[in-house]
Design a protein around this motif. Sequence first.
Motif, PDB file in Angstrom:
ATOM      1  N   GLY A 173      26.967 -50.025  11.157  1.00 44.21           N
ATOM      2  CA  GLY A 173      27.496 -51.386  11.217  1.00 44.21           C
ATOM      3  C   GLY A 173      28.898 -51.441  11.791  1.00 44.21           C
ATOM      4  O   GLY A 173      29.208 -52.315  12.610  1.00 44.21           O
ATOM      5  N   LEU A 174      29.773 -50.502  11.391  1.00 40.44           N
ATOM      6  CA  LEU A 174      31.134 -50.470  11.924  1.00 40.44           C
ATOM      7  C   LEU A 174      31.138 -50.124  13.417  1.00 40.44           C
ATOM      8  O   LEU A 174      31.955 -50.659  14.180  1.00 40.44           O
ATOM      9  CB  LEU A 174      31.970 -49.458  11.144  1.00 40.44           C
ATOM     10  N   SER A 175      30.236 -49.246  13.833  1.00 38.34           N
ATOM     11  CA  SER A 175      30.126 -48.908  15.257  1.00 38.34           C
ATOM     12  C   SER A 175      29.696 -50.131  16.066  1.00 38.34           C
ATOM     13  O   SER A 175      30.247 -50.412  17.146  1.00 38.34           O
ATOM     14  CB  SER A 175      29.134 -47.768  15.450  1.00 38.34           C
ATOM     15  N   LEU A 176      28.715 -50.875  15.533  1.00 39.66           N
ATOM     16  CA  LEU A 176      28.275 -52.108  16.193  1.00 39.66           C
ATOM     17  C   LEU A 176      29.399 -53.137  16.235  1.00 39.66           C
ATOM     18  O   LEU A 176      29.568 -53.839  17.243  1.00 39.66           O
ATOM     19  CB  LEU A 176      27.063 -52.689  15.465  1.00 39.66           C
ATOM     20  N   LEU A 177      30.158 -53.233  15.138  1.00 38.34           N
ATOM     21  CA  LEU A 177      31.267 -54.186  15.100  1.00 38.34           C
ATOM     22  C   LEU A 177      32.309 -53.858  16.162  1.00 38.34           C
ATOM     23  O   LEU A 177      32.835 -54.760  16.835  1.00 38.34           O
ATOM     24  CB  LEU A 177      31.903 -54.171  13.706  1.00 38.34           C
ATOM     25  N   ALA A 178      32.611 -52.574  16.328  1.00 40.12           N
ATOM     26  CA  ALA A 178      33.567 -52.165  17.356  1.00 40.12           C
ATOM     27  C   ALA A 178      33.059 -52.552  18.745  1.00 40.12           C
ATOM     28  O   ALA A 178      33.829 -53.044  19.586  1.00 40.12           O
ATOM     29  CB  ALA A 178      33.799 -50.660  17.275  1.00 40.12           C
TER      30      ALA A 178
END
Length: 388
Positions: free
Chosen positions: A63-68
């Motif tokens: 999720g954090l990778s997608l957010l970035a």
Amino acid sequence: MNQLPLTVRRAIEITGLFFLGWIIVLGKGLLAPLLMAFFISIMLLPLFRFFRNRNMPEPLAIGLSLLAMIVVLGGIVWFFSSQISVLIRDFPTIQKNVMNHLNALSAWVGSKTPFSSQEQVNFVREQSNNLLTYAGTLLGGIAGGVTGTLIFLGLLPIYIFLLLFYRNLLLRFVFLWFPRENHEKVEEILREMQVIIKSYLFGLLIQVTYMTVLLGGLLMIIGIKHALLIGIIFAFLNLIPYVGALLGNIIGVLLTLASSPEIWPIFVVLGTIAGVQFLDNNILMPRIVGSKVKINALATIVGVVVGGEIAGVAGMFLSLPIIAVLKVAFDRTDQFKQWGVLFGDERPSRSPMEVPVLRWNTKAIRQKLEKENEIEPTDKSEEAGEKK
């Protein structure tokens, strides 16, 4: 398979390629976002591994990778829309400049041809009506295209999440396709594909950044209006091999022509684009992306055209990394090495008709041709220490 006659084996290969192409055409609505998600997920792997190494739960790391990724794309969209808003504010000036250019063109045509100004006006009016009629017939297609784009963008993060979450399952699926004695070669191909995709796509991301800054900055210093907009449009279109650079030049000329009452800025823009493109093609891009896989110009152009026919602009962007991945796979298999040669740029300096050794399908010959054409062998050790 190897016991079959050569003509039968080649016929089976051609038939397989035909049906593969047919399946791709029929399933382009599914395959285009899936392939795009696959390449983006490869790019996000280093960031995902960074979060995982800090003991984050797998879904949170994804999720954090997608957010970035979304933040970066949002910044690009915001920058582009801000430049478009500046262009819209200048619309009255643009309209005035266009009319001045049209009047000058009409006077020049009148001096060189027997057509009067009234005949030219009638011709322009007639063609404008035809253009409006044609545009009306395209509205339904545009609406469908917008719907398809929204579906594409909606599926993309879902596919990326699932590809990263199920990456180990998918790798196991790939290995189970092959007998155990071939697993080492399959692992080599997968690692090499990952290196190629990452180096290529990260290189393109860097290329878009420095092309926008370099081209837009130079045009801004010279005093060209909408310099940053010309820079970012050209930077993104330049990602499409050959065709994109031509479109970028045309759009740059049109924006300059509409924004200036004079003609000289057009030549400045064309000269600046040519200089930046020469610097990009011969100095910057080879050092950033490297030369681990080279695709010849014929395969590139055909791939771009076919990709555009199958999946539009997305297909044109995806064509080159797909061909590069296919070449890596073909080069490492005995049955399809000739297709790897067809896609590649390992061009012999002499004809195989004169030098029989160039007809051989050996590792030594391939390495010799790679050295002659300055193609670096992929460094497998680059990925050896990474966890899957």
